[in-house]
Scaffold this active site. Structure first.
Site, PDB file in Angstrom:
ATOM      1  N   CYS A   9       0.866  -1.189   0.000  1.00 22.51           N
ATOM      2  CA  CYS A   9       0.000   0.000   0.000  1.00 22.51           C
ATOM      3  C   CYS A   9       0.900   1.236   0.000  1.00 22.51           C
ATOM      4  O   CYS A   9       2.080   1.141  -0.361  1.00 22.51           O
ATOM      5  CB  CYS A   9      -0.983  -0.020   1.168  1.00 22.51           C
ATOM      6  N   ASN A  12       2.254   1.481   4.322  1.00 25.27           N
ATOM      7  CA  ASN A  12       2.583   0.203   4.999  1.00 25.27           C
ATOM      8  C   ASN A  12       2.264   0.265   6.498  1.00 25.27           C
ATOM      9  O   ASN A  12       2.945  -0.344   7.325  1.00 25.27           O
ATOM     10  CB  ASN A  12       4.050  -0.201   4.761  1.00 25.27           C
ATOM     11  N   CYS A  14      -1.519   0.861   7.333  1.00 24.22           N
ATOM     12  CA  CYS A  14      -2.960   0.596   7.481  1.00 24.22           C
ATOM     13  C   CYS A  14      -3.403  -0.652   6.726  1.00 24.22           C
ATOM     14  O   CYS A  14      -3.748  -1.667   7.335  1.00 24.22           O
ATOM     15  CB  CYS A  14      -3.784   1.795   7.004  1.00 24.22           C
ATOM     16  N   ARG A  15      -3.405  -0.599   5.383  1.00 24.51           N
ATOM     17  CA  ARG A  15      -4.006  -1.683   4.598  1.00 24.51           C
ATOM     18  C   ARG A  15      -3.093  -2.888   4.429  1.00 24.51           C
ATOM     19  O   ARG A  15      -3.512  -4.031   4.687  1.00 24.51           O
ATOM     20  CB  ARG A  15      -4.424  -1.151   3.214  1.00 24.51           C
ATOM     21  N   SER A  16      -1.856  -2.679   3.947  1.00 17.41           N
ATOM     22  CA  SER A  16      -1.022  -3.862   3.657  1.00 17.41           C
ATOM     23  C   SER A  16      -0.622  -4.662   4.902  1.00 17.41           C
ATOM     24  O   SER A  16      -0.505  -5.892   4.809  1.00 17.41           O
ATOM     25  CB  SER A  16       0.195  -3.501   2.793  1.00 17.41           C
ATOM     26  N   ASP A 123      -8.322   3.957   1.148  1.00 20.35           N
ATOM     27  CA  ASP A 123      -7.341   4.263   2.185  1.00 20.35           C
ATOM     28  C   ASP A 123      -8.094   4.748   3.432  1.00 20.35           C
ATOM     29  O   ASP A 123      -8.728   5.797   3.397  1.00 20.35           O
ATOM     30  CB  ASP A 123      -6.394   5.348   1.664  1.00 20.35           C
TER      31      ASP A 123
END
Ligand code: 4NP
Length: 150
Positions: A9, A12, A14-16, A123
């Protein structure tokens, strides 16, 4: 040899990290290596965002030991699959590709659920906890599909 999967993401944090933790929870670690990285450098060395740690914990996963790192062109030779969270990550990753083979490793993660529809994982950084719940659910479904084809 293990199959190697990288989740990418922007930050690195939140999402990934969630995608990494979720996929790890679904695979045999002796067969599949899972990591994550960000295209940006701001959070290198940092743990995931507390809201990602929280939503993972709520769903029975501990991602608090992860540390942020930046995506780099060597990741293309290291990994078999590179799943990006959104179209902007896709562009940033593909810019660093050195061959067509490198490019073919990169895929939007939500292509697993909506093939060819170009759907982004939103995001959640600037929103509230609800955004993190939604992201978790999307990534959980996508990772379930990924497991079935690894
Ligand atoms: P992520 O979210 O890409 O899902 O980790 C973000 C985290 C931090 C920033 C942007 C996105 N940031 O600009 O610091």
């Amino acid at each position: 040899m293990k199959t190697k999967v990288l989740m990418v993401c922007l930050g690195n944090i939140c999402r990934s990290p969630l995608a990494e933790g979720i996929l790890k929870s679904k695979v045999d670690a002796s067969k599949v290596f899972v990591d994550s990285a960000g295209t940006g450098h701001w959070h290198v060395g940092n743990p995931p965002d507390p809201r990602s740690i929280g939503v993972a914990k709520k769903n029975g996963l501990n991602i608090s030991n992860q540390k942020g790192r930046q995506f780099n062109s060597q990741d293309f030779s290291m990994f078999d699959y590179i799943f990006v969270m959104d179209n902007s990550n896709y562009d940033n990753v593909v810019k660093l590709a050195q061959s067509e083979k490198d490019k073919t490793k990169v895929q939007l993660i939500l292509d697993e659920l909506f093939p060819g529809e170009n759907v982004d994982v939103p995001d959640p950084y600037y929103g509230g906890n609800q955004g993190f719940d939604q992201v978790y659910q999307m990534l959980d479904k996508a990772c379930e599909k990924i497991v079935n084809r690894l």
